[in-house]
Design an enzyme around this catalytic site. Structure first.
Site, PDB file in Angstrom:
ATOM      1  N   ASP A 156       0.839  -1.205   0.000  1.00 56.86           N
ATOM      2  CA  ASP A 156       0.000   0.000   0.000  1.00 56.86           C
ATOM      3  C   ASP A 156       0.872   1.252   0.000  1.00 56.86           C
ATOM      4  O   ASP A 156       1.940   1.271  -0.623  1.00 56.86           O
ATOM      5  CB  ASP A 156      -0.933  -0.055   1.228  1.00 56.86           C
ATOM      6  CG  ASP A 156      -2.243   0.663   0.971  1.00 56.86           C
ATOM      7  OD1 ASP A 156      -2.240   1.899   0.923  1.00 56.86           O
ATOM      8  OD2 ASP A 156      -3.276  -0.025   0.801  1.00 56.86           O
ATOM      9  N   HIS A 222      -3.540   6.157   3.405  1.00 56.33           N
ATOM     10  CA  HIS A 222      -4.311   4.974   3.020  1.00 56.33           C
ATOM     11  C   HIS A 222      -3.770   3.692   3.655  1.00 56.33           C
ATOM     12  O   HIS A 222      -4.522   2.902   4.237  1.00 56.33           O
ATOM     13  CB  HIS A 222      -4.303   4.879   1.491  1.00 56.33           C
ATOM     14  CG  HIS A 222      -5.202   3.828   0.927  1.00 56.33           C
ATOM     15  ND1 HIS A 222      -4.750   2.568   0.602  1.00 56.33           N
ATOM     16  CD2 HIS A 222      -6.513   3.867   0.598  1.00 56.33           C
ATOM     17  CE1 HIS A 222      -5.756   1.876   0.103  1.00 56.33           C
ATOM     18  NE2 HIS A 222      -6.833   2.629   0.088  1.00 56.33           N
ATOM     19  N   SER A 382     -11.214  -0.902  -0.398  1.00 57.55           N
ATOM     20  CA  SER A 382      -9.917  -0.835   0.301  1.00 57.55           C
ATOM     21  C   SER A 382     -10.054  -1.179   1.765  1.00 57.55           C
ATOM     22  O   SER A 382      -9.153  -1.752   2.366  1.00 57.55           O
ATOM     23  CB  SER A 382      -9.337   0.585   0.218  1.00 57.55           C
ATOM     24  OG  SER A 382      -8.578   0.764  -0.927  1.00 57.55           O
TER      25      SER A 382
END
Ligand code: CA
Length: 626
Positions: A156, A222, A382
């Site tokens: 990620d 994220h 996600s």
């Protein structure tokens, strides 16, 4: 969606529907890595086409190359794809994180507690009434035995490692090969040496493939959010302090600050995860369309028993009709995850697919960790994916003998049925953590998995062009890519012969390699040793890459190394330097301390045996001072 890759697209590195790194090509060659034909192909590409080798995945005979500035990328791709030595050649496509970004302002734990929104278990995290399994697991009443902590690689944007949730739970993986003390009494964590010879220097807690460093710090948010969810499947992340984690997170950063990353870095990360002990990889990204090289990497993970959980995508579209990758790769370890609301029901943004999306998992308004020691709520597949990844890791924890295919099968067999998922996922169900744990405890681990025919799933360039997905975003920088295939930790016995062949080829065709450029650097790199002119060949090992080049100056402190390959400043190399008369050689390790035109490098010896230094000292008696 038909999207050809026209010439103009390559000039700017931005196709209408699909982005890629301008000038980058990933090529897989037929036959064995290091074979004469493979070396000849690369040698020719480097010496005659002016291409640079940026890295190799040796176990797959797959290579990351960059064309000469100004060259026509489509022409090079066409040339390669019609070469009998090539299995495929493709652009280095870009992908993106799969979420819409934070939906709330970052809040501290105290803020949340003041609002009554957290601190009472994971009921703020996902709705307790519909997601009771997590609550059960928090008591660990169902845990059996003294269990080790399986590794989940979070591929990620990195992780905010200083977040108190991660420090208190000690969830972040520590590489045993890069911790402790080395033979010289220095900390392996920061000694500048690739102690475990996996191709990465001081990779103590993951890797940053974007910057090529050992610091996978999250400059986006994220990856930190996703990591908190992985941890949250096993521990209450709103407790204070957070309990010790039942699993480990290996942060592998390949998405940059804007959430965009390249296929080559995704492949690097998947390779790293697989070769360094991860049993599960959490993938909350996509949008790059089909890539043969990514398919290779995921198949590699499957062949090493690694589960690959992937976000189905946030386009509210049908993945059966318009595939989202990597979720749509038809490899048996891939679990494609749709997002549901916390009272069940497919989230309005979530992709689905009766043939291609496996299950639903909470992905709406999920409160999790964020940089700055805070928390935010985010929605997306996600967020749904790391619940599945964390659950898969808990299954490994209960029963390490389970294969990745068994984990997927058991996980999908124990779902809660959700009418909104019926007919639009393969199972019609939503994740149930407790069922998965219980199933893993009562199932015997099998020794084998279904055979996967990778070649049947590879695609021709024309077929790829015809099936491209959407994807935007672009990275403007280009960095050294290295791979870490433990399967090739030692050179094959024929390597010396092959390298000589490769060297001869380069020697015959490239005057650059022979160019002796004397250079002096003052100030920045003050030298303690006399330098001498030399014209010797050198074989260089960088991670699992093997290169050839020449040495033009030498001292007891280091060398000037000339090679067409691109080496990273600060990177560690192993060199085998031939004596001036070619009768002997020495082996030394060094660090790249300067570079010029990406062809000439200053390498400072880091580890040189006394016998090597004695030999160099002898050589210099017959050499002129530089
Ligand atoms: Ca290492």
């Amino acid at each position: 969606m038909v999207c050809l890759l026209p010439l103009s697209a390559f000039a700017g590195g931005h196709a209408h529907h699909r982005d890629f790194i301008d000038g980058d090509i990933i090529v897989k060659l037929k036959g064995k890595d290091g074979s004469n034909s493979a070396n000849a192909f690369i040698g020719k590409a480097v010496s005659m086409k002016g291409m640079r080798l940026r890295g190799s995945w040796r176990g797959l005979n797959m290579h990351h190359m960059h064309i000469r500035a100004g060259d026509d990328m489509q022409a090079r791709l066409n040339e390669m794809n019609s070469d009998p030595a090539v299995e495929f050649a493709e652009p280095n496509y870009l992908m993106q994180a799969q979420s819409t970004g934070p939906e709330t302002q970052p809040q501290s734990l105290a803020d949340l507690q003041a609002q009554g929104g957290a601190g009472g278990g994971n009921n703020a995290f996902v709705n307790q009434s519909t997601y009771a399994p997590i609550q059960y697991l928090n008591s660990w009443a169902h845990e059996t035995g003294g269990l080790s902590a399986p590794i989940v690689a979070v591929v990620d944007t990195g992780i905010s490692a200083g977040h108190s949730v991660f420090t208190q739970s000690q969830v972040i993986w520590v590489n045993p090969g890069e911790s402790g003390v080395d033979g010289s009494g220095h900390s392996k964590t920061s000694n500048g040496i690739d102690d475990d010879s996996n191709g990465y220097i001081d990779d103590v807690s993951g890797w940053n493939f974007v910057s090529g460093s050992n610091n996978p710090n999250d400059d986006n948010g994220h990856g930190t959010h996703v990591s908190g969810i992985v941890l949250g499947t096993t521990t209450d992340i709103f407790a204070s302090p957070v309990a010790t984690a039942k699993i480990k997170i290996m942060p592998l950063k390949f998405l940059n600050a804007s959430g965009s990353g390249s296929t080559s870095d995704a492949v690097n990360a998947i390779y790293y995860a697989t070769n360094n002990g991860a049993r599960v990889i959490s993938n909350s990204w996509g949008g790059g369309g089909f890539s043969n090289s990514l398919l290779q990497a995921i198949s590699y993970a499957y062949s090493h028993n690694v589960v690959f959980a992937a976000a189905a995508g946030n386009s509210a579209s049908n993945n059966d009709a318009s595939p989202t990758y990597p979720a749509n790769y038809n490899v048996p370890n891939v679990i494609s995850v749709a997002a549901t609301y916390d009272n069940d029901g497919l989230a309005s943004f979530s992709n689905y697919g009766a043939q291609t999306v496996h299950l639903g998992s909470p992905g709406y308004g999920i409160l999790s960790t964020y940089p700055g020691n805070t928390y935010v709520a985010e929605s997306g597949t996600s967020m749904a994916t790391p619940f599945v990844a964390g659950t898969a890791a808990l299954m490994v924890r209960e029963n390490p003998a389970l294969t990745s295919y068994q984990i997927k099968t058991l996980l999908l067999a124990g779902l809660n049925s959700d009418a909104s998922l019926t007919g639009i996922t393969t199972t019609g169900g939503r994740l149930n953590v407790l069922n998965s744990i219980l199933a893993s405890q009562t199932t015997s681990g099998a020794g084998s998995q279904p055979v996967y025919d990778l070649s049947a799933n590879e695609r021709s360039p024309a077929a790829i062009e015809a099936t491209q997905g959407a994807g935007c975003g672009r990275v403007s920088y280009e960095i050294l890519k290295r791979s870490a295939d433990d399967d090739s930790s030692g050179p094959p016995t024929s390597l010396a012969k092959d390298l000589n062949f490769f060297f001869l080829l380069v020697l015959l065709t490239s005057p650059i390699v022979l160019a002796v450029i004397l250079r002096r650097k003052s100030g920045v790199n003050a030298r303690r040793h006399e330098r001498y002119q030399i014209d010797s060949q050198v074989r260089v090992r960088v991670g699992d890459r093997e290169l050839v080049g020449s040495v033009s100056t030498i001292s007891l402190g280091g060398v000037q190394l000339n090679t067409d390959a691109w080496l990273e400043r600060g990177g560690m190399v192993s060199m085998t330097i031939a004596s001036p008369d070619g009768s002997g050689e020495v082996h030394v390790q060094g660090k790249v301390v300067w570079s010029e035109e990406k062809k000439h490098y200053g390498v400072q010896f880091a580890e040189a045996h006394e016998t090597a230094l004695a030999a160099i000292s002898r050589w210099t008696q017959s050499l002129l001072k530089a």
